[in-house]
Design a protein around this motif. Structure first.
Motif, PDB file in Angstrom:
ATOM      1  N   ALA A   1       0.750  -1.140  -0.116  1.00 24.07           N
ATOM      2  CA  ALA A   1       0.006  -0.094  -0.048  1.00 24.07           C
ATOM      3  C   ALA A   1       0.952   1.174   0.067  1.00 24.07           C
ATOM      4  CB  ALA A   1      -1.065   0.283   1.106  1.00 24.07           C
ATOM      5  N   ILE A   2       2.321   1.144   0.252  1.00 25.38           N
ATOM      6  CA  ILE A   2       2.874   2.363   0.435  1.00 25.38           C
ATOM      7  C   ILE A   2       3.564   2.575  -1.187  1.00 25.38           C
ATOM      8  CG2 ILE A   2       5.310   3.394   1.110  1.00 25.38           C
ATOM      9  CD1 ILE A   2       4.678   1.699   3.620  1.00 25.38           C
ATOM     10  N   LYS A   3       3.066   3.283  -1.839  1.00 32.22           N
ATOM     11  CA  LYS A   3       3.214   3.440  -3.179  1.00 32.22           C
ATOM     12  C   LYS A   3       4.797   3.941  -3.646  1.00 32.22           C
ATOM     13  CE  LYS A   3      -0.506   1.812  -4.373  1.00 32.22           C
ATOM     14  NZ  LYS A   3      -0.435   0.261  -4.821  1.00 32.22           N
ATOM     15  N   ASN A   4       5.208   4.905  -2.907  1.00 30.83           N
ATOM     16  CA  ASN A   4       6.378   5.532  -2.935  1.00 30.83           C
ATOM     17  C   ASN A   4       7.692   4.459  -2.435  1.00 30.83           C
ATOM     18  OD1 ASN A   4       8.838   7.245  -1.811  1.00 30.83           O
ATOM     19  ND2 ASN A   4       8.119   8.571  -3.244  1.00 30.83           N
ATOM     20  N   LYS A   5       8.574   4.213  -3.833  1.00 29.32           N
ATOM     21  CA  LYS A   5       9.440   3.276  -3.393  1.00 29.32           C
ATOM     22  C   LYS A   5      10.548   3.732  -2.209  1.00 29.32           C
ATOM     23  CE  LYS A   5      13.712   1.366  -5.764  1.00 29.32           C
ATOM     24  NZ  LYS A   5      13.467   0.012  -5.341  1.00 29.32           N
ATOM     25  N   ASN A   6      10.960   4.770  -2.121  1.00 34.37           N
ATOM     26  CA  ASN A   6      11.848   5.253  -0.973  1.00 34.37           C
ATOM     27  C   ASN A   6      11.044   4.970   0.459  1.00 34.37           C
ATOM     28  OD1 ASN A   6      13.939   5.659  -2.381  1.00 34.37           O
ATOM     29  ND2 ASN A   6      14.418   7.430  -0.989  1.00 34.37           N
ATOM     30  N   GLU A   7       9.760   5.378   0.576  1.00 32.49           N
ATOM     31  CA  GLU A   7       9.163   5.349   1.523  1.00 32.49           C
ATOM     32  C   GLU A   7       8.717   3.907   2.080  1.00 32.49           C
ATOM     33  OE1 GLU A   7       5.688   7.678   1.451  1.00 32.49           O
ATOM     34  OE2 GLU A   7       6.735   9.733   1.309  1.00 32.49           O
ATOM     35  N   ARG A   8       8.540   3.002   0.945  1.00 31.26           N
ATOM     36  CA  ARG A   8       8.487   1.560   1.296  1.00 31.26           C
ATOM     37  C   ARG A   8       9.656   0.929   1.937  1.00 31.26           C
ATOM     38  NH1 ARG A   8       6.316   0.653  -3.051  1.00 31.26           N
ATOM     39  NH2 ARG A   8       8.256  -0.014  -4.132  1.00 31.26           N
ATOM     40  N   GLU A   9      10.615   1.301   0.937  1.00 27.25           N
ATOM     41  CA  GLU A   9      12.041   0.305   1.609  1.00 27.25           C
ATOM     42  C   GLU A   9      12.548   1.017   2.894  1.00 27.25           C
ATOM     43  OE1 GLU A   9      14.879  -0.126  -1.421  1.00 27.25           O
ATOM     44  OE2 GLU A   9      13.302  -1.314  -2.643  1.00 27.25           O
ATOM     45  N   ASN A  10      12.478   2.246   2.997  1.00 26.96           N
ATOM     46  CA  ASN A  10      12.966   2.682   4.123  1.00 26.96           C
ATOM     47  C   ASN A  10      11.953   2.667   5.328  1.00 26.96           C
ATOM     48  OD1 ASN A  10      15.342   3.297   2.872  1.00 26.96           O
ATOM     49  ND2 ASN A  10      14.613   5.489   2.239  1.00 26.96           N
ATOM     50  N   ASP A  11      10.768   2.486   5.267  1.00 30.26           N
ATOM     51  CA  ASP A  11       9.947   2.142   6.474  1.00 30.26           C
ATOM     52  C   ASP A  11      10.606   1.367   7.585  1.00 30.26           C
ATOM     53  OD1 ASP A  11       7.917   1.213   8.332  1.00 30.26           O
ATOM     54  OD2 ASP A  11       6.616   2.624   7.011  1.00 30.26           O
ATOM     55  N   PRO A  12      10.462   2.059   8.605  1.00 29.45           N
ATOM     56  CA  PRO A  12      11.310   1.327   9.848  1.00 29.45           C
ATOM     57  C   PRO A  12      10.455   0.051  10.216  1.00 29.45           C
ATOM     58  CG  PRO A  12      10.791   3.637  10.332  1.00 29.45           C
ATOM     59  CD  PRO A  12       9.928   3.363   9.111  1.00 29.45           C
ATOM     60  N   ARG A  13       9.456  -0.325   9.751  1.00 28.21           N
ATOM     61  CA  ARG A  13       8.674  -1.474  10.122  1.00 28.21           C
ATOM     62  C   ARG A  13       9.153  -2.641   8.742  1.00 28.21           C
ATOM     63  NH1 ARG A  13       3.179  -0.692  11.966  1.00 28.21           N
ATOM     64  NH2 ARG A  13       2.924  -2.869  12.227  1.00 28.21           N
ATOM     65  N   ASN A  14       9.641  -2.290   7.714  1.00 29.21           N
ATOM     66  CA  ASN A  14       9.835  -3.039   6.725  1.00 29.21           C
ATOM     67  C   ASN A  14      10.876  -4.163   7.156  1.00 29.21           C
ATOM     68  OD1 ASN A  14      10.236  -4.337   4.431  1.00 29.21           O
ATOM     69  ND2 ASN A  14      10.374  -2.321   3.199  1.00 29.21           N
ATOM     70  N   CYS A  15      10.532  -4.977   7.482  1.00 28.36           N
ATOM     71  CA  CYS A  15      11.574  -6.276   8.051  1.00 28.36           C
ATOM     72  C   CYS A  15      11.794  -6.937   6.796  1.00 28.36           C
ATOM     73  CB  CYS A  15      10.555  -7.275   8.930  1.00 28.36           C
ATOM     74  SG  CYS A  15      10.116  -6.447  10.481  1.00 28.36           S
ATOM     75  N   ALA A  16      11.094  -7.103   5.839  1.00 29.09           N
ATOM     76  CA  ALA A  16      11.713  -7.300   4.338  1.00 29.09           C
ATOM     77  C   ALA A  16      13.182  -6.802   4.117  1.00 29.09           C
ATOM     78  CB  ALA A  16      10.770  -7.212   3.543  1.00 29.09           C
ATOM     79  N   LYS A  17      13.422  -5.798   4.549  1.00 30.79           N
ATOM     80  CA  LYS A  17      14.626  -5.140   4.230  1.00 30.79           C
ATOM     81  C   LYS A  17      15.440  -4.917   5.501  1.00 30.79           C
ATOM     82  CE  LYS A  17      14.337  -4.051  -0.126  1.00 30.79           C
ATOM     83  NZ  LYS A  17      15.623  -4.321  -0.988  1.00 30.79           N
ATOM     84  N   LEU A  18      15.108  -5.664   6.615  1.00 29.84           N
ATOM     85  CA  LEU A  18      15.885  -5.563   7.829  1.00 29.84           C
ATOM     86  C   LEU A  18      15.879  -4.369   8.490  1.00 29.84           C
ATOM     87  CD1 LEU A  18      18.844  -7.781   6.153  1.00 29.84           C
ATOM     88  CD2 LEU A  18      16.972  -8.694   6.956  1.00 29.84           C
ATOM     89  N   ASN A  19      14.896  -3.476   8.174  1.00 29.01           N
ATOM     90  CA  ASN A  19      15.003  -2.257   8.778  1.00 29.01           C
ATOM     91  C   ASN A  19      14.691  -2.330  10.247  1.00 29.01           C
ATOM     92  OD1 ASN A  19      15.591  -1.571   6.361  1.00 29.01           O
ATOM     93  ND2 ASN A  19      13.516  -0.493   5.993  1.00 29.01           N
ATOM     94  N   ALA A  20      13.950  -3.426  10.896  1.00 28.58           N
ATOM     95  CA  ALA A  20      13.645  -3.319  12.238  1.00 28.58           C
ATOM     96  C   ALA A  20      14.605  -4.262  13.091  1.00 28.58           C
ATOM     97  CB  ALA A  20      12.206  -3.981  12.304  1.00 28.58           C
ATOM     98  N   ALA A  21      15.746  -4.579  12.458  1.00 28.52           N
ATOM     99  CA  ALA A  21      16.839  -5.364  13.152  1.00 28.52           C
ATOM    100  C   ALA A  21      16.870  -4.687  14.815  1.00 28.52           C
ATOM    101  CB  ALA A  21      18.259  -5.330  12.580  1.00 28.52           C
ATOM    102  N   PRO A  22      16.653  -5.387  15.894  1.00 31.47           N
ATOM    103  CA  PRO A  22      16.562  -4.777  17.067  1.00 31.47           C
ATOM    104  C   PRO A  22      18.117  -4.283  17.655  1.00 31.47           C
ATOM    105  CG  PRO A  22      16.705  -7.257  17.251  1.00 31.47           C
ATOM    106  CD  PRO A  22      16.431  -6.891  15.965  1.00 31.47           C
ATOM    107  N   ASN A  23      18.988  -4.408  17.094  1.00 35.99           N
ATOM    108  CA  ASN A  23      20.160  -3.878  17.385  1.00 35.99           C
ATOM    109  C   ASN A  23      21.011  -2.973  16.293  1.00 35.99           C
ATOM    110  OD1 ASN A  23      20.617  -4.846  20.245  1.00 35.99           O
ATOM    111  ND2 ASN A  23      20.953  -6.710  19.235  1.00 35.99           N
TER     112      ASN A  23
END
Length: 702
Positions: free
Chosen positions: A537-559
């Motif tokens: 649902a996030i159409k902007n590529k940067n906003e989708r890939e950089n979202d802090p909860r995008n675990c597919a891109k490892l953005n929510a790594a706990p450390n």
């Protein structure tokens, strides 16, 4: 020769070319810390690297002040750590150069402040200032600290070694801050310039020797015998309460003459440094890259059991010279001393066959011509023989766990590199595993552990994948700065899709001992993740890939950029793996290989199947037609905007009414500018010229 003169006979260091050295594993700082720039902020922060400002990796932490704590890299005693580097001007057995590489480590000492990288005060602070020249700096956590103030204070008050080769350079301050490379006595953190430039050093030093990689086997016995690992170093003990007299004596004779006691420090009680002469250390000149057989320049260090400490750093020194120097007959080694200093010994040197090391000299090539023909040489005598160095960020050394059998070897596997394409990161490197290929016996252990930084220059498009956003602005529409890696197995090195780890057969043939360990290395223990539908649902590529909860891109790594997989004994077989975030075919390749056992048959991969892409996911991404990556930058802090700002964009992303409004505004502005221009021309332009009378030139029709 006297005691001091003999001690001054040490390897001449680097040639005058820009022979930089960069440590890639463990993560080398090149005096960086948490600046977000392409170039480092402060070359004087902790040490004198002599390297290019673009080198080095940003601080290994998530963005924030003291409240943000990113775990520190650690290594177990008796584990094997691969140290990797690149050296610009060649080394090893390359006949074009004379080179030694000295690898050392230093740890915090009891009674002194702990070693540290320097902690930012807030999200916008880089913590890159040089500590003030005072004892209080030892306890200010905003400043990095390797050598402490007491060590530097001893250096700045101690007389310089008068037996050192200086070519035609004149010394600056008459203390250990002044060397041929550092004539003005400039300060670099609390490093002692004389100790930095010369090895082995003749006064006590906090640096313990690991290895000397040399081109000349005859040097080894001297280096090993003079290492502080095995022999104590002398110094003049001061017992007064007032400030030391300046300059403080640096020999037993001068110390006794002043009425003080010459004292010898204890050795470190360690084995002598490993001394290696090997073709495997060969590297070409004018090249920052791999060595023999395209393998990285590597030394494998087995960490001693006595090295347990919470804060340590590694140092690699690149010592290089030419063959223009005469050998010292007393030691039988190609060392120089003050007798070759041109300004002090000009008369004797002029009539000798020894090459005179002078600044930018002229050489005659034809004496029969009148005037004689001559050429100019590019010789900078403070660099004719030179030392470069790089240092790691601070790491810990922990006791080896009892759960690992004593007969098993423990190998560290980490990640080198930083965010960006190969040109943007140079002279650093793109992401890769270290070691890239590893061959071990069944029953041995591996420890996947790595760190990165959230302070890189902004990189997006194909130059950098994923987020999270920089905490300084928290804007996912802008390119991110963060490093992230993971490990997931693939069937073959040439694959770009991973093996299907949901298949029980694949799981049973994995290098990981169980499914939980497999998933931890692949998914990094992320929680609170967006679903596939929420991401689509996030159409902007940067906003989708950089979202802090995008675990597919490892953005929510706990450390944040740090991951610790804990040691395990991998299954027998041949195992290929990669990072799903950073492997981007034709852009970068972060892959590794682990062979467990000597059997070359690929028994572990034959049953593996590839993942099948999630159906429908790609369709939702077609709203943006991805364009080319933005141009490289040579400065600043990276590219702000992502691919979507240079790509063609569909009507689903920009509504039709917005396009119409934009067109109307542009037409209106264009019309207003045109009318205003016509008005100004009519008021301020030249008067009209009368038309000529053309009646006489007309030809009548008849």
């Amino acid at each position: 020769m006297g005691w001091l003169l003999r001690c001054a006979l040490l390897l001449l260091l680097l040639h005058h070319a820009v022979g930089d050295i960069y440590m890639h594993s463990p993560r080398g700082s090149n005096n960086r810390n948490c600046e977000r720039n392409v170039n480092r902020d402060n070359a004087n922060r902790l040490f004198n690297s002599q390297n290019n400002d673009a080198g080095g990796y940003a601080c290994p932490r998530a963005v924030g002040g003291p409240e943000t704590v990113t775990p520190r890299m650690y290594y177990y005693t008796n584990s094997i750590l691969s140290i990797e580097w690149t050296a610009q001007h060649g080394c090893g057995t390359n006949p074009k150069v004379r080179c030694d590489i000295v690898i050392q480590y230093m740890c915090s000492e009891p009674g002194h402040a702990a070693l540290r990288d320097g902690t930012p005060n807030d999200v916008n602070d880089a913590a890159t200032k040089t500590a003030p020249e005072e004892a209080a700096s030892d306890n200010n956590l905003n400043y990095g600290l390797h050598e402490n103030f007491a060590y530097y204070d001893d250096c700045r008050t101690r007389a310089s070694n008068g037996g050192l080769f200086r070519a035609d350079q004149l010394p600056g301050p008459h203390d250990a801050r002044s060397t041929r490379q550092n004539n003005n006595g400039n300060r670099y953190g609390f490093e002692c310039p004389e100790e930095r430039d010369y090895y082995p050093y003749w006064h006590p030093t906090p640096w313990k020797d690991i290895a000397v990689l040399t081109y000349n086997q005859s040097r080894c016995s001297y280096y090993q015998a003079q290492s502080q690992n095995v022999v104590g170093k002398g110094y003049c003990l001061y017992t007064g309460t007032d400030a030391k007299p300046y300059p403080w004596p640096n020999t037993p004779q001068l110390c006794a003459a002043k009425g003080y006691t010459w004292t010898t420090s204890s050795s470190f009680g360690l084995p002598p440094p490993d001394c290696v002469v090997s073709d495997s250390m060969w590297s070409r000149v004018n090249h920052l890259g791999n060595g023999v057989n395209a393998r990285p320049l590597t030394y494998n260090w087995t960490i001693p059991s006595s090295a347990v400490n919470d804060a340590c750093v590694l140092r690699i020194r690149y010592n290089i010279t030419t063959t223009d120097y005469a050998a010292d007959a007393a030691l039988g080694l190609p060392f120089l001393n003050a007798s070759y200093n041109f300004r002090q010994n000009e008369a004797s040197l002029q009539n000798s066959s020894i090459i005179k090391i002078q600044q930018d000299p002229y050489i005659t090539i034809d004496t029969t011509a009148s005037p004689a023909k001559f050429l100019a040489l590019a010789r900078n005598t403070n660099q004719q023989g030179r030392t470069f160095q790089d240092r790691s960020y601070v790491f810990s050394i922990k006791p080896r766990p009892d759960s690992i059998p004593g007969g098993a070897k423990l190998y560290n596997i980490g990640v080198r590199g930083k965010r960006g394409n190969i040109v943007q990161v140079f002279p650093s490197v793109e992401y890769d595993f270290v070691p890239n290929s590893l061959y071990i016996n069944p029953g041995d252990y591996v420890h996947f552990q790595w760190t990165g930084s959230d302070y890189n220059p902004r990189r997006g498009c194909n130059n950098g994948e994923g987020g999270p956003p920089d905490k300084a602005d928290n804007n996912p529409a802008l390119n991110s700065r963060a490093d992230r890696s993971n490990v997931i197995e693939i069937v073959a090195d040439s694959d770009s899709f991973p093996a299907d780890v949901t298949d029980p057969t694949v799981q049973s043939n994995s290098m990981f001992p169980d499914l939980a360990t497999l998933l931890n290395h692949a998914f990094l223990g992320q929680t609170n993740c967006l679903t596939e539908a929420e991401l689509s649902a996030i159409k902007n590529k940067n906003e989708r890939e950089n979202d802090p909860r995008n675990c597919a891109k490892l953005n929510a790594a706990p450390n944040g950029p740090y991951f610790d997989g804990k040691p395990f004994a991998p299954r027998t077989g041949n195992h290929h793996y990669y990072s799903s975030r950073n492997t981007n075919f034709s852009n970068r390749n972060q892959k590794g290989y682990l062979q467990v056992g000597s059997n070359g048959a690929d028994t572990s991969l034959s049953a593996k199947q590839h993942f099948v892409p999630i159906e429908g996911y790609k369709t939702d991404l077609d709203a943006i037609t991805v364009g080319q990556g933005l141009e490289n930058d040579s400065g600043g802090d990276g590219n702000v905007m992502g691919c979507g700002f240079k790509a063609s964009v569909s009507a689903d992303v920009i509504p039709t009414y917005a396009v119409v409004i934009l067109c109307v505004v542009c037409l209106g502005l264009g019309s207003m500018i045109g009318i205003a221009g016509m008005f100004l021309w009519g008021v301020l332009g030249p008067s009209p010229t009368p038309s000529p009378d053309l009646s006489s030139s007309l030809i009548p029709r008849g």
